[in-house]
Write a protein that holds these residues in place. Structure first.
Motif, PDB file in Angstrom:
ATOM      1  N   THR A  89       3.311  35.895 -17.270  1.00 19.55           N
ATOM      2  CA  THR A  89       3.882  34.703 -17.892  1.00 19.55           C
ATOM      3  C   THR A  89       3.285  34.495 -19.276  1.00 19.55           C
ATOM      4  N   ILE A  90       4.108  34.057 -20.210  1.00 13.79           N
ATOM      5  CA  ILE A  90       3.640  33.770 -21.564  1.00 13.79           C
ATOM      6  C   ILE A  90       2.854  32.462 -21.567  1.00 13.79           C
ATOM      7  N   ALA A  91       1.659  32.510 -22.126  1.00 16.66           N
ATOM      8  CA  ALA A  91       0.825  31.310 -22.279  1.00 16.66           C
ATOM      9  C   ALA A  91       1.102  30.627 -23.615  1.00 16.66           C
ATOM     10  N   PHE A  92       1.278  31.426 -24.683  1.00 15.84           N
ATOM     11  CA  PHE A  92       1.581  30.926 -26.030  1.00 15.84           C
ATOM     12  C   PHE A  92       2.564  31.865 -26.701  1.00 15.84           C
ATOM     13  N   ASN A 113       1.777  26.049 -19.731  1.00 19.01           N
ATOM     14  CA  ASN A 113       1.511  25.339 -18.476  1.00 19.01           C
ATOM     15  C   ASN A 113       1.063  23.896 -18.721  1.00 19.01           C
ATOM     16  N   GLY A 114       1.062  23.459 -19.986  1.00 18.54           N
ATOM     17  CA  GLY A 114       0.697  22.091 -20.324  1.00 18.54           C
ATOM     18  C   GLY A 114      -0.765  21.883 -20.651  1.00 18.54           C
ATOM     19  N   ASN A 115      -1.610  22.870 -20.377  1.00 20.15           N
ATOM     20  CA  ASN A 115      -3.035  22.754 -20.661  1.00 20.15           C
ATOM     21  C   ASN A 115      -3.346  23.139 -22.103  1.00 20.15           C
ATOM     22  N   ARG A 116      -4.462  22.661 -22.573  1.00 17.32           N
ATOM     23  CA  ARG A 116      -4.964  23.008 -23.901  1.00 17.32           C
ATOM     24  C   ARG A 116      -6.121  23.967 -23.706  1.00 17.32           C
ATOM     25  N   LEU A 117      -6.129  25.048 -24.443  1.00 17.65           N
ATOM     26  CA  LEU A 117      -7.186  26.052 -24.337  1.00 17.65           C
ATOM     27  C   LEU A 117      -8.257  25.747 -25.373  1.00 17.65           C
ATOM     28  N   LEU A 123     -13.344  31.990 -23.530  1.00 20.14           N
ATOM     29  CA  LEU A 123     -14.245  33.072 -23.150  1.00 20.14           C
ATOM     30  C   LEU A 123     -14.083  33.449 -21.676  1.00 20.14           C
ATOM     31  N   GLY A 124     -13.664  32.512 -20.840  1.00 22.98           N
ATOM     32  CA  GLY A 124     -13.425  32.778 -19.427  1.00 22.98           C
ATOM     33  C   GLY A 124     -11.953  32.946 -19.080  1.00 22.98           C
ATOM     34  N   PHE A 125     -11.089  32.826 -20.080  1.00 29.40           N
ATOM     35  CA  PHE A 125      -9.639  32.941 -19.880  1.00 29.40           C
ATOM     36  C   PHE A 125      -9.282  34.385 -19.589  1.00 29.40           C
ATOM     37  N   GLU A 126      -8.442  34.597 -18.601  1.00 28.73           N
ATOM     38  CA  GLU A 126      -7.964  35.948 -18.325  1.00 28.73           C
ATOM     39  C   GLU A 126      -6.562  36.070 -18.901  1.00 28.73           C
ATOM     40  N   GLY A 127      -6.470  36.749 -20.048  1.00 34.12           N
ATOM     41  CA  GLY A 127      -5.189  36.877 -20.714  1.00 34.12           C
ATOM     42  C   GLY A 127      -5.096  38.143 -21.535  1.00 34.12           C
ATOM     43  N   HIS A 128      -3.934  38.344 -22.119  1.00 32.64           N
ATOM     44  CA  HIS A 128      -3.734  39.495 -22.994  1.00 32.64           C
ATOM     45  C   HIS A 128      -2.680  39.178 -24.041  1.00 32.64           C
ATOM     46  N   ILE A 129      -2.731  39.944 -25.121  1.00 35.35           N
ATOM     47  CA  ILE A 129      -1.812  39.807 -26.246  1.00 35.35           C
ATOM     48  C   ILE A 129      -0.916  41.038 -26.286  1.00 35.35           C
ATOM     49  N   LYS A 130       0.364  40.802 -26.587  1.00 33.66           N
ATOM     50  CA  LYS A 130       1.307  41.897 -26.822  1.00 33.66           C
ATOM     51  C   LYS A 130       2.050  41.602 -28.118  1.00 33.66           C
ATOM     52  N   ASN A 148      -6.499  42.933 -24.048  1.00 33.23           N
ATOM     53  CA  ASN A 148      -6.988  41.836 -23.229  1.00 33.23           C
ATOM     54  C   ASN A 148      -7.851  40.901 -24.059  1.00 33.23           C
ATOM     55  N   ILE A 149      -7.885  39.623 -23.662  1.00 38.92           N
ATOM     56  CA  ILE A 149      -8.767  38.655 -24.300  1.00 38.92           C
ATOM     57  C   ILE A 149      -9.528  37.882 -23.228  1.00 38.92           C
ATOM     58  N   GLY A 150     -10.555  37.171 -23.649  1.00 36.90           N
ATOM     59  CA  GLY A 150     -11.359  36.395 -22.709  1.00 36.90           C
ATOM     60  C   GLY A 150     -12.058  37.311 -21.731  1.00 36.90           C
ATOM     61  N   LYS A 151     -12.170  36.851 -20.476  1.00 36.69           N
ATOM     62  CA  LYS A 151     -12.866  37.676 -19.484  1.00 36.69           C
ATOM     63  C   LYS A 151     -12.103  38.950 -19.167  1.00 36.69           C
ATOM     64  N   ALA A 152     -10.797  38.951 -19.410  1.00 37.42           N
ATOM     65  CA  ALA A 152     -10.008  40.158 -19.180  1.00 37.42           C
ATOM     66  C   ALA A 152     -10.374  41.273 -20.153  1.00 37.42           C
TER      67      ALA A 152
END
Length: 170
Positions: A89-92, A113-117, A123-130, A148-152
């Motif tokens: 799922t796209i976060a941003f 998802n309505g949250n603010r990062l 640093l603990g976010f599990e995500g990735h950029i494409k 990958n970014i954050g913990k990923a």
């Protein structure tokens, strides 16, 4: 002569104030992630996340590779999950990367998802950029770079080979 000196001094003061304002835009917290080549196109790069005063994050994508026409852009997304997460799922929705400058800058405010990062959460976010070749059509499935970014980002099972499979929306 006095007017020339006054104009030069005024210009120096304006430049000094502009530099000061720019440096006062950030808190000093930043982290950089590597974006890896993910297709036959020869691109790589970095994503730098800096904390803005006020708590928002600014993500800059800088690619290395062949520059193109300024009217062309490459769509970029920050996704939930590591790069091996199918149908992530796209976060941003990030600002597209300009083909001429190979740069993009996005202020990350509210995620899908309505949250603010916030920076410490990043640093603990599990995500990735494409970064995609195109916004739609068959070229959407061609990923120029990914990472990958954050913990990923610490994941040892990075598998970019799945990123170039046509007909699947990774």
């Amino acid at each position: 002569m006095k007017k020339l000196i006054f104009a030069l001094l005024s210009g120096l003061i304006f430049i000094s104030c502009t530099d000061s304002l720019e440096s006062n835009k950030y808190t000093g917290k930043q982290v950089e992630y590597t974006l890896f080549k993910a297709s036959d196109f020869d691109f790589s790069g970095t994503a730098t996340v800096r904390e803005l005063i006020g708590g928002n994050l600014e993500m800059s994508i800088d690619l290395e590779g062949s520059r193109g026409d300024a009217s062309v852009s490459y769509p970029a997304h920050l996704h939930f999950g590591n790069i091996n997460t199918p149908q992530a799922t796209i976060a941003f929705m990030l600002k597209p990367v300009n083909a001429a400058s190979l740069k993009s800058v996005t202020v990350l405010e509210q995620m899908t998802n309505g949250n603010r990062l916030l920076f410490n959460e990043l640093l603990g976010f599990e995500g990735h950029i494409k970064v995609h070749l195109a916004a739609d059509g068959p070229d959407y499935n061609t990923i120029l770079v990914a990472g990958n970014i954050g913990k990923a980002a610490n994941a040892s099972n990075l598998d970019l080979s799945q990123m170039v499979i046509c007909g699947k929306d990774y």
